[in-house]
Motif scaffolding. Structure first.
Motif, PDB file in Angstrom:
ATOM      1  N   UNK A  19       0.779  -1.205  -0.219  1.00  0.00           N
ATOM      2  CA  UNK A  19      -0.288  -0.046  -0.289  1.00  0.00           C
ATOM      3  C   UNK A  19       1.344   1.185   0.037  1.00  0.00           C
ATOM      4  N   UNK A  20       0.412   2.267  -0.835  1.00  0.00           N
ATOM      5  CA  UNK A  20       1.458   3.168  -0.535  1.00  0.00           C
ATOM      6  C   UNK A  20       0.452   4.595  -1.297  1.00  0.00           C
ATOM      7  N   UNK A  21       0.959   5.932  -0.976  1.00  0.00           N
ATOM      8  CA  UNK A  21      -0.013   7.231  -0.983  1.00  0.00           C
ATOM      9  C   UNK A  21       1.300   8.805  -1.407  1.00  0.00           C
ATOM     10  N   UNK A  22       0.776   9.996  -0.800  1.00  0.00           N
ATOM     11  CA  UNK A  22       1.461  10.664  -0.749  1.00  0.00           C
ATOM     12  C   UNK A  22       1.642  11.255  -2.691  1.00  0.00           C
ATOM     13  N   UNK A  23       2.854  11.847  -2.476  1.00  0.00           N
ATOM     14  CA  UNK A  23       3.594  12.394  -3.515  1.00  0.00           C
ATOM     15  C   UNK A  23       4.803  11.427  -4.534  1.00  0.00           C
ATOM     16  N   UNK A  36      -5.260 -12.779   1.655  1.00  0.00           N
ATOM     17  CA  UNK A  36      -7.118 -12.199   2.269  1.00  0.00           C
ATOM     18  C   UNK A  36      -6.753 -10.621   1.920  1.00  0.00           C
ATOM     19  N   UNK A  37      -6.466 -10.402   0.748  1.00  0.00           N
ATOM     20  CA  UNK A  37      -6.634  -8.637   1.151  1.00  0.00           C
ATOM     21  C   UNK A  37      -6.342  -8.081  -0.570  1.00  0.00           C
ATOM     22  N   UNK A  38      -6.279  -6.979  -0.972  1.00  0.00           N
ATOM     23  CA  UNK A  38      -6.557  -6.273  -2.170  1.00  0.00           C
ATOM     24  C   UNK A  38      -4.636  -6.362  -2.099  1.00  0.00           C
ATOM     25  N   UNK A  39      -3.937  -6.629  -3.435  1.00  0.00           N
ATOM     26  CA  UNK A  39      -2.662  -6.528  -3.558  1.00  0.00           C
ATOM     27  C   UNK A  39      -1.753  -5.455  -3.895  1.00  0.00           C
ATOM     28  N   UNK A  40      -2.263  -4.495  -4.958  1.00  0.00           N
ATOM     29  CA  UNK A  40      -1.836  -2.733  -4.485  1.00  0.00           C
ATOM     30  C   UNK A  40      -3.111  -2.078  -4.386  1.00  0.00           C
ATOM     31  N   UNK A  41      -2.937  -1.217  -3.374  1.00  0.00           N
ATOM     32  CA  UNK A  41      -3.626  -0.338  -3.035  1.00  0.00           C
ATOM     33  C   UNK A  41      -3.008   1.222  -3.198  1.00  0.00           C
ATOM     34  N   UNK A  42      -3.666   1.972  -3.720  1.00  0.00           N
ATOM     35  CA  UNK A  42      -2.938   3.597  -3.667  1.00  0.00           C
ATOM     36  C   UNK A  42      -3.433   4.450  -3.105  1.00  0.00           C
ATOM     37  N   UNK A  43      -3.808   5.253  -1.543  1.00  0.00           N
ATOM     38  CA  UNK A  43      -4.742   6.166  -1.379  1.00  0.00           C
ATOM     39  C   UNK A  43      -4.294   7.168  -1.318  1.00  0.00           C
ATOM     40  N   UNK A  44      -5.380   8.106  -1.436  1.00  0.00           N
ATOM     41  CA  UNK A  44      -4.598   9.828  -1.638  1.00  0.00           C
ATOM     42  C   UNK A  44      -3.341   9.615  -2.012  1.00  0.00           C
ATOM     43  N   UNK A  64      -7.624  -6.377  -6.962  1.00  0.00           N
ATOM     44  CA  UNK A  64      -5.810  -6.712  -7.180  1.00  0.00           C
ATOM     45  C   UNK A  64      -5.410  -5.693  -7.555  1.00  0.00           C
ATOM     46  N   UNK A  65      -5.934  -4.394  -8.469  1.00  0.00           N
ATOM     47  CA  UNK A  65      -5.192  -3.325  -7.792  1.00  0.00           C
ATOM     48  C   UNK A  65      -5.776  -1.906  -7.738  1.00  0.00           C
ATOM     49  N   UNK A  66      -5.799  -1.445  -6.042  1.00  0.00           N
ATOM     50  CA  UNK A  66      -7.167  -0.234  -6.225  1.00  0.00           C
ATOM     51  C   UNK A  66      -6.267   1.090  -5.625  1.00  0.00           C
TER      52      UNK A  66
END
Length: 199
Positions: A19-23, A36-44, A64-66
């Protein structure tokens, strides 16, 4: 003596999720086997890149990728297998905008590529999408640009729902599907170049 040819993905370590976020976040060249969860998550996230990842063996309740609540992010050249939504442009943390989804291979997902309503300016270009239980591409986003994708063996090849105004669907190849290209009533100003869509 036997000779085996290994791909780059064979040499990569296997992890569960990222998981990641930011710039300026770059998630590249990973091999994920998440159950058990989403593979790759980019938030905000802003100005981010998800490129060249292998995301496989997902749970059918996860993605898969969110890309969630993010702007100007690219999801390019990934392979995504066995998920609810293979690539999901989401509004959960706020609408995503200016996202580019291109050159991905998505297989055996309920929906290969899904874009939520209130998201906008999403381009979905040159993806290979196959064996979807529901749709190859589903969008409810304004100003969606859907072009040069290959969709095979899905119930609906490309679906543009009522909130997706000012969208363009052109030069896609849609094969072995129940409904090739579905434009819902209310999808105002949607442009479909039927002459260039192979259904």
């Amino acid at each position: 003596t036997e000779i085996y040819t290994l791909s780059l993905h064979d040499a990569l370590p296997i992890c569960n999720a990222i998981s990641g976020g930011g710039y300026y976040t770059i998630i590249s060249g990973n091999r994920l086997r998440s159950s058990a969860k989403s593979g790759i998550v980019l938030t905000l996230a802003q100005l981010c890149l998800v490129e060249g990842n292998l995301v496989t063996r997902g749970n059918t309740s996860y993605n898969g990728i969110m890309v969630d609540g993010s702007t100007v992010c690219s999801v390019v050249g990934n392979t995504v297998l066995y998920h609810d939504k293979g690539i999901y442009i989401s509004k959960t943390s706020g609408p995503s905008a200016g996202c580019h989804v291109a050159g991905n291979y998505v297989m055996v997902s309920n929906n290969c590529i899904w874009v939520d309503d209130t998201c906008s300016s999403v381009s979905i270009v040159s993806n290979y999408l196959t064996n979807s239980a529901t749709s190859g591409v589903y969008t409810d986003a304004d100003h969606s640009f859907i072009a040069s994708n290959c969709v095979e063996t899905s119930v609906v090849g490309i679906a543009v729902d009522p909130l997706a105004t000012f969208s363009s669907v052109t030069s896609n190849s849609v094969k072995s599907v129940t409904n090739g290209i579905f434009i819902a009533a209310g999808a105002n100003n949607a442009l479909v170049e039927i002459g260039r869509a192979h259904v």
